[in-house]
Design a protein around this motif. Structure first.
Motif, PDB file in Angstrom:
ATOM      1  N   PRO A   8      54.519  50.245  26.889  1.00  0.00           N
ATOM      2  CA  PRO A   8      56.196  49.711  27.169  1.00  0.00           C
ATOM      3  C   PRO A   8      56.377  50.292  28.489  1.00  0.00           C
ATOM      4  N   VAL A   9      57.155  49.725  28.859  1.00  0.00           N
ATOM      5  CA  VAL A   9      58.484  50.376  30.406  1.00  0.00           C
ATOM      6  C   VAL A   9      59.869  50.405  29.736  1.00  0.00           C
ATOM      7  N   LEU A  10      60.509  51.295  29.518  1.00  0.00           N
ATOM      8  CA  LEU A  10      61.860  52.157  30.135  1.00  0.00           C
ATOM      9  C   LEU A  10      62.668  52.040  31.197  1.00  0.00           C
ATOM     10  N   MET A  11      63.397  51.821  31.056  1.00  0.00           N
ATOM     11  CA  MET A  11      64.306  50.930  32.335  1.00  0.00           C
ATOM     12  C   MET A  11      65.855  50.610  31.398  1.00  0.00           C
ATOM     13  N   GLY A  12      66.569  52.494  32.068  1.00  0.00           N
ATOM     14  CA  GLY A  12      67.488  53.168  32.002  1.00  0.00           C
ATOM     15  C   GLY A  12      68.850  52.231  33.124  1.00  0.00           C
ATOM     16  N   PHE A  13      69.813  51.853  32.449  1.00  0.00           N
ATOM     17  CA  PHE A  13      71.098  51.119  34.190  1.00  0.00           C
ATOM     18  C   PHE A  13      72.531  51.418  33.598  1.00  0.00           C
ATOM     19  N   ALA A  14      72.993  51.895  34.552  1.00  0.00           N
ATOM     20  CA  ALA A  14      74.035  51.993  34.879  1.00  0.00           C
ATOM     21  C   ALA A  14      75.087  51.120  33.322  1.00  0.00           C
ATOM     22  N   SER A  70      65.550  45.512  41.153  1.00  0.00           N
ATOM     23  CA  SER A  70      66.479  44.586  41.868  1.00  0.00           C
ATOM     24  C   SER A  70      67.540  45.313  40.869  1.00  0.00           C
ATOM     25  N   HIS A  71      67.983  45.611  40.293  1.00  0.00           N
ATOM     26  CA  HIS A  71      69.429  46.275  39.798  1.00  0.00           C
ATOM     27  C   HIS A  71      69.604  47.366  39.563  1.00  0.00           C
ATOM     28  N   ASP A  72      68.716  48.618  40.520  1.00  0.00           N
ATOM     29  CA  ASP A  72      69.421  49.767  40.175  1.00  0.00           C
ATOM     30  C   ASP A  72      69.534  50.592  39.222  1.00  0.00           C
ATOM     31  N   PRO A  73      67.636  50.463  38.613  1.00  0.00           N
ATOM     32  CA  PRO A  73      67.723  51.318  37.471  1.00  0.00           C
ATOM     33  C   PRO A  73      68.409  53.148  37.714  1.00  0.00           C
ATOM     34  N   VAL A  74      68.523  53.441  36.932  1.00  0.00           N
ATOM     35  CA  VAL A  74      68.864  55.269  36.877  1.00  0.00           C
ATOM     36  C   VAL A  74      67.490  55.309  36.720  1.00  0.00           C
ATOM     37  N   GLU A  75      67.087  55.023  35.451  1.00  0.00           N
ATOM     38  CA  GLU A  75      65.803  55.108  35.151  1.00  0.00           C
ATOM     39  C   GLU A  75      64.403  53.936  35.322  1.00  0.00           C
ATOM     40  N   LEU A  76      63.405  54.017  36.025  1.00  0.00           N
ATOM     41  CA  LEU A  76      62.184  53.403  35.420  1.00  0.00           C
ATOM     42  C   LEU A  76      60.606  54.169  35.523  1.00  0.00           C
ATOM     43  N   ARG A  77      60.112  54.009  34.395  1.00  0.00           N
ATOM     44  CA  ARG A  77      59.321  54.621  33.803  1.00  0.00           C
ATOM     45  C   ARG A  77      58.364  53.797  32.751  1.00  0.00           C
ATOM     46  N   GLU A  78      57.214  54.253  33.531  1.00  0.00           N
ATOM     47  CA  GLU A  78      55.550  53.231  31.931  1.00  0.00           C
ATOM     48  C   GLU A  78      54.956  54.112  31.200  1.00  0.00           C
ATOM     49  N   ALA A  79      54.577  53.556  30.328  1.00  0.00           N
ATOM     50  CA  ALA A  79      54.312  54.805  29.730  1.00  0.00           C
ATOM     51  C   ALA A  79      52.741  54.795  29.489  1.00  0.00           C
ATOM     52  N   ALA A 116      49.131  56.731  24.490  1.00  0.00           N
ATOM     53  CA  ALA A 116      49.624  55.811  23.801  1.00  0.00           C
ATOM     54  C   ALA A 116      50.218  56.741  22.935  1.00  0.00           C
ATOM     55  N   ASP A 117      50.530  57.995  23.169  1.00  0.00           N
ATOM     56  CA  ASP A 117      51.105  58.832  22.941  1.00  0.00           C
ATOM     57  C   ASP A 117      52.638  58.648  22.800  1.00  0.00           C
ATOM     58  N   GLU A 118      52.545  58.241  24.139  1.00  0.00           N
ATOM     59  CA  GLU A 118      54.261  57.997  25.253  1.00  0.00           C
ATOM     60  C   GLU A 118      54.733  56.912  24.034  1.00  0.00           C
ATOM     61  N   ALA A 119      53.875  55.666  24.813  1.00  0.00           N
ATOM     62  CA  ALA A 119      54.100  54.490  24.046  1.00  0.00           C
ATOM     63  C   ALA A 119      54.548  54.688  22.122  1.00  0.00           C
ATOM     64  N   GLY A 120      53.901  55.516  22.103  1.00  0.00           N
ATOM     65  CA  GLY A 120      53.875  55.703  21.069  1.00  0.00           C
ATOM     66  C   GLY A 120      55.958  56.002  20.591  1.00  0.00           C
ATOM     67  N   ARG A 121      56.037  57.150  20.787  1.00  0.00           N
ATOM     68  CA  ARG A 121      57.771  58.017  20.871  1.00  0.00           C
ATOM     69  C   ARG A 121      58.989  56.568  21.303  1.00  0.00           C
ATOM     70  N   ILE A 122      58.427  56.149  22.442  1.00  0.00           N
ATOM     71  CA  ILE A 122      59.195  55.372  22.582  1.00  0.00           C
ATOM     72  C   ILE A 122      59.703  54.211  21.919  1.00  0.00           C
ATOM     73  N   TRP A 123      59.015  53.845  21.275  1.00  0.00           N
ATOM     74  CA  TRP A 123      59.027  52.231  19.684  1.00  0.00           C
ATOM     75  C   TRP A 123      59.172  53.616  18.961  1.00  0.00           C
ATOM     76  N   LEU A 124      59.220  54.435  18.586  1.00  0.00           N
ATOM     77  CA  LEU A 124      59.541  54.974  17.086  1.00  0.00           C
ATOM     78  C   LEU A 124      61.313  55.628  17.126  1.00  0.00           C
ATOM     79  N   GLY A 125      61.724  56.392  18.970  1.00  0.00           N
ATOM     80  CA  GLY A 125      63.185  56.249  18.710  1.00  0.00           C
ATOM     81  C   GLY A 125      64.306  54.688  18.248  1.00  0.00           C
TER      82      GLY A 125
END
Lengths: 482, 482
Positions: free
Chosen positions: A232-238, A310-319, A322-331
């Motif tokens: 997974p990749v996490l993307m935050g936007f304004a 191209s949408h100016d993300p405030v965060e763009l983070r690739e897991a 596996a541990d980080e991926a797991g936490r992203i999905w757990l949320g």
């Protein structure tokens, strides 16, 4: 939500009906003590409650057929129930009805890896379908948030989806065949271990029919080989609108992630404090997951991250592991639970064309403000399946009614932009009176005439799906004709 | 194939009926001269012929509604027709019926790339759907062999597939909504630009219903972005059984090619002499195609070729450039034409669980030998959709009947191994009397009761889909009840 008056004649015959049920089922499979039937007074839409006349828990198709035949002869309404996780009141009983629960029907009847299928009794939970085949490298794709608890019977009744359905489709795309018992006890087989159907596709009709046509006791499901990997990749936007536009662009570009999940600020905060997923503090978050070999994942995530940038993300983070991926999905997967710790909420379920996401999010916020209620959003953005959560206080006079009215307005908005009242939760009792907003009278008449075929006396899952006034009139006509 | 006796009362009223049709349609849209109606006497199943009473070619949904309303009032049967490419006699007229052709209804009504859909009139040909969007980088996935000629109306009626449906699904997986006219002239909208349906999924029911429920005049279709690239690999094997086992292994391994096509020796020879595709001289050939970026293609073809090698292929050749890929596909796509130059043939269409391929191929050869006929095989192996071509001599007394009997035995074999009478050609008249082999009486009764709802007088596409005796009895009952 108004329910029909119970049939006094049925209530007065309760003891005789229970006795007949006890003749055809083992003693522990018939529940009639009011202290025990209360366990069936609601499903996950807990705002509405009504205990049934009795509940039965058959173990085989033959027992289900015997129960339905009896209830048909006696004119007793039957409410089929899987695990009771419906968010739309799909298995809410009426006081004069029998709950027919399939929770004891959990057997795997056949696994066939050559043809990639599993045949099972429909009381089995969604996650335990994968459980039965994962050691051999397979899985069952549809993954509702409630997958630990929800039963395949309910998945079929509601045509359930889940986070990973963008790529793999919803239940109807993964269902090959069913054994279904009609209200008069007739057992029919629809579909099977093969592509397509001869004649009319009744399997397609039954999937998503919310227990209106029959009780599905066995199912043949497509299983898939587990992908090599997923990331997974996490993307935050304004803003929610920018996140919505990003989703639209990913879809338009023709990349096919397995999941594109969306959360707005209220959800992000609740999930972060619950699951410590490392979510950024921002207005809107996307979780985009792709699958395949490492090379394929890198290639696809490359394209997706370019679009995100191209949408100016405030965060763009690739897991990174596996541990980080797991936490992203757990949320994400604990979103409903996390919100529930903070507030009472009602979870809506509408679908819209993906390009309408930004507009619908903005209008939803405006509507919420008009009603003085807060709405949190967490949903499957990739396929336009919205899940606005309306927060309210169940102990505050009038708050539930306000919540219902706002919910209806939001769903009407979905219909207005070319969408639909329900993606995967079903119409149930929640949306039955909005069906007239979605369908013209002729369209609705078509649906009800098909219901007539399978359940002429309208005994199956009463007061659901169709507008109450219309379905009660139908039931009255049918009773008078008999 | 037995057809019902035409209704003499309708035949005697022909002039009056034609006059009424001329009142509601432009002059050139009503065809009643026997010299011209002969153009509609059959579809691509040319073994059966019967000219209709008249043919009409409406241009709009409103005109279709007016025609159906009139025919409903007059009790005149209506046979909907797309491009007339049905291989199962799906649009064969009866002498007392009106052909309702949608060939003038070819407009694109809307293209929407944000939501990846196109809305059009259903007379438009399959290939010209892609034609309308390919400059912008999109395509419509289902690709029947007849895609140059066949209409979307027929694709919806038969739930058509094609070589590339292994990955993209068949018509039902790519159909979002329809406008349909019921027999009494009512216009209904089913589905739309969104996921799922509220209430009963009538769209799923209508797809594949072979013109039994209504006339679909407009459709909303899913379009997809064109993949970066695609590459086929040719594999030759020493026997059909080994090729079948290889298909089974590819599917089991969980690789998902876009297409796995199968041809046996008679087909390979015919196609090679027709298209000079460079096919090897062997017992069985597979064409396996994968899509994606070059890296993805290399990765997937690597896995697939490893599996092929474990089955001792006599040839294993990856297309080196677009030209070679084009020739490989030209051979496959011209298979039916190439066979037609050599022999009369009847093209069957059954589906089976993929693991049964080797057994079904062997048994088909044995059955053919018993009947003294030759069978050539060319089909979509990946999804178990068989297309045995029975070769016969239309000018030889008794050969057609022998061919029909062998065809019935082969389709019974498909049902016996857990398959289905039809994958994508439909039941039509060809397989109607085998429906009893596929379905129990209760199952068939369910289907016919649904037909009752949409077309109570059984006027739509008569003598198709359901066993003739049963559907004629149904029609009789309904007429008597009126």
């Amino acid at each position: 939500m108004q329910m029909p008056d119970p049939d006094a004649a049925i209530l007065s015959r309760k003891d005789a009906i229970v006795e007949r049920l006890q003749e055809i089922l083992p003693p522990q499979a018939v529940i009639s003590d009011p202290a025990e039937t209360r366990a069936y007074e609601c499903d996950a839409l807990t705002a509405y409650k009504c205990a049934p006349l009795a509940a039965v828990l058959p173990a085989t198709t033959e027992e289900v057929a015997a129960v339905l035949k009896l209830c048909h002869a006696e004119g007793v309404p039957v409410v089929p129930r899987g695990a009771g996780t419906s968010l739309a009141g799909g298995s809410l009983p009426t006081a004069d009805s029998i709950i027919l629960g399939v929770s004891r029907m959990t057997e795997v009847l056949e696994t066939d890896y050559d043809n990639r299928l599993i045949r099972l009794q429909t009381g089995r939970t969604n996650l335990s379908v994968t459980g039965a085949v994962e050691e051999d490298g397979f899985f069952y794709a549809p993954d509702p948030s409630s997958q630990l608890a929800c039963a395949i019977s309910g998945n079929i009744a509601m045509n359930s989806g889940g986070a990973h359905c963008l790529k793999y489709g919803v239940t109807t795309n993964n269902l090959l065949g069913v054994t279904m018992v009609l209200m008069d006890g007739t057992v029919v087989e629809l579909g099977g271990a093969h592509l397509d159907a001869g004649g009319l596709d009744l399997l397609g009709l039954v999937c998503g029919s919310e227990g209106q046509l029959g009780v599905v006791t066995e199912a043949t499901l497509r299983i898939l080989p587990k992908p090599e990997g997923a990331r997974p990749v996490l993307m935050g936007f304004a803003s929610s609108e920018v996140a919505g536009a990003c989703v639209s662009d990913i879809i338009k570009a023709g990349v096919l992630p397995v999941a594109i999940e969306f959360m707005d600020r209220p959800c992000i905060r609740a999930c972060e404090s619950f699951a410590k997923a490392g979510y950024p503090d921002c207005e809107a978050l996307l979780i985009v997951e792709v699958e395949g070999s490492d090379a394929e994942i890198d290639h696809q995530l490359g394209l997706i991250k370019d679009i995100a940038r191209s949408h100016d993300p405030v965060e763009l983070r690739e897991a990174q592991d596996a541990d980080e991926a797991g936490r992203i999905w757990l949320g994400r997967k604990s979103a409903f639970g996390a919100m529930g710790q903070i507030n009472d909420y009602m979870c809506l379920d509408g679908t819209i064309p993906v390009s309408e996401l930004p507009y619908v999010l903005r209008r939803t916020a405006e509507l919420a403000q008009q009603y003085g209620l807060e709405v949190a959003n967490v949903f499957h953005a990739g396929d336009g399946n919205m899940h606005p959560l309306i927060l309210f206080d169940a102990n505050k006079e009038g708050d539930l009614e306000k919540c219902e009215a706002l919910g209806a307005d939001i769903l009407r908005l979905c219909v207005e932009v070319g969408g639909c009242l329900t993606g995967e939760h079903g119409v149930g009792i929640e949306k039955r009176d909005l069906m007239g907003d979605q369908y013209a009278a002729a369209d609705l008449e078509c649906q009800m005439a098909v219901k007539d075929v399978f359940d002429p006396a309208w005994l199956l899952n009463p007061a659901k799906v169709f507008p109450l006034a219309v379905s009660e009139a139908r039931r009255g006509q049918r009773l008078a004709a008999e």
